[in-house]
Design an enzyme around this catalytic site. Structure first.
Site, mmCIF file in Angstrom:
data_model
loop_
_atom_site.group_PDB
_atom_site.id
_atom_site.type_symbol
_atom_site.label_atom_id
_atom_site.label_comp_id
_atom_site.label_asym_id
_atom_site.label_seq_id
_atom_site.Cartn_x
_atom_site.Cartn_y
_atom_site.Cartn_z
ATOM 1 N N ASP A 244 26.455 -2.557 28.710
ATOM 2 C CA ASP A 244 25.060 -2.327 28.889
ATOM 3 C C ASP A 244 24.699 -3.290 30.303
ATOM 4 O O ASP A 244 23.946 -2.894 30.995
ATOM 5 C CB ASP A 244 24.365 -2.919 27.589
ATOM 6 C CG ASP A 244 24.222 -1.835 26.502
ATOM 7 O OD1 ASP A 244 24.418 -0.774 26.987
ATOM 8 O OD2 ASP A 244 24.141 -2.112 25.496
ATOM 9 N N LYS B 168 25.922 -2.394 16.443
ATOM 10 C CA LYS B 168 26.453 -2.993 17.742
ATOM 11 C C LYS B 168 26.768 -4.391 17.152
ATOM 12 O O LYS B 168 27.793 -4.794 17.555
ATOM 13 C CB LYS B 168 25.237 -2.988 18.876
ATOM 14 C CG LYS B 168 25.112 -1.851 19.317
ATOM 15 C CD LYS B 168 24.346 -1.988 20.790
ATOM 16 C CE LYS B 168 23.881 -0.736 21.551
ATOM 17 N NZ LYS B 168 23.349 -1.252 22.616
#
Length: 284
Positions: A105, A69
């Site tokens: 997210d 990420k």
């Protein structure tokens, strides 16, 4: 000439545990889309090459998970606001040949609570943990207007880093302060691994919360963690972490395949069934 199959992926290292192919595969079938979504294991040393060859290999984009990420954040050409705020990328897409990175997210976290705990963004929020997931949660809380966000972490310095990153309305605290912080909290969110299968434990005592508080654990294996079980026994509203996983997948699917899918009871049941450990006798 027929249009080429629309292709997307999820990459991490390891990646075989990912349930994203099941989620996106369900939506592809549901909408009758000629597309594919596959899990691809890419070691960190190969990640830059993987991104460089993404378009040539026919991919419109994909998801990025641990440990890529932060590397994706650094290597994309453009980033959306959420990715910049959180400091990590979990969704990639191509726009006129430009590689974009986003982070869904926070969207997944907020949408999950919207589904199961209307009015959740009311009152102080206590966030347990100061890792990558907590950054997404704090971003979502700020986007929803929560003005008092209290980060509690075993290592105070990491909580302070997040306090400084997100600014006004965010405070950092040691574990010893947890009991005092819960007294007037409207929301308790666990982003730590405590309570995850194989790491059972109670990260905070929900009996100290007021009657109106909502308790969310972003862990979804098991679905009901010790924290959620204790909160439910106390009579509090609880929200498990599976909805965050399902909802964070929605924006990416829409970008790659052109349809905004819905998180339904049918999809949730499909993933829940996969989460249940299968006995040797039940395996095909």
């Amino acid at each position: 000439m027929a249009e080429a199959m629309k292709k997307a992926f999820v990459t991490g290292h390891p990646i075989k545990h990912s349930r994203s192919p099941m989620i996106h595969g369900h939506w592809l079938a549901k909408h009758g889309i000629d597309g594919s979504y596959q899990a691809i294991d890419v070691a960190p040393r190969d990640f830059a090459d993987f991104l460089a060859n993404m378009q040539a290999n026919g991919y419109r984009g994909g998801n990025v998970t641990i440990p890529h990420k932060e590397a994706a954040f650094a290597r994309v050409s453009r980033r959306d606001h959420a990715a910049d705020e959180i400091g990590a990328v979990n969704t990639l897409w191509l726009d006129d040949g430009t590689l974009w990175g986003g982070n869904t997210d926070g969207h997944g976290f907020a949408a999950n609570l919207d589904d199961y705990a209307a009015g959740w963004a009311n009152g102080p929020a206590v966030v347990l943990g100061a890792g990558g997931a907590s950054r997404a949660v704090i971003h979502a809380l700020k986007e929803r207007g929560v003005g008092d966000i209290r980060i509690v972490n075993r290592t105070l310095a990491r909580a302070i880093e997040l306090r400084d990153r997100f600014g006004a309305g965010v405070s950092a605290h040691e574990l010893a302060a947890t009991a005092e912080l819960l007294g007037d909290a409207g929301l308790l969110v666990n982003t730590t691994a405590l309570g995850m299968q194989g790491n059972e434990g109670l990260p905070a005592d929900p009996t100290l919360l007021p009657d109106h508080a909502v308790v969310n654990d972003i862990v979804y294996v098991p679905l009901e963690t010790p924290l959620l079980a204790a909160a439910r026994a106390r009579g509090l509203k609880t929200v498990d972490g599976l909805g965050m996983l399902l909802n964070q997948a929605v924006p990416g699917f829409e970008r790659w395949f052109g349809v905004r899918p819905k998180v339904t009871a049918e999809l949730r049941a499909l993933i829940v069934a996969d989460l249940v450990p299968k006995s040797p006798a039940s395996k095909p």
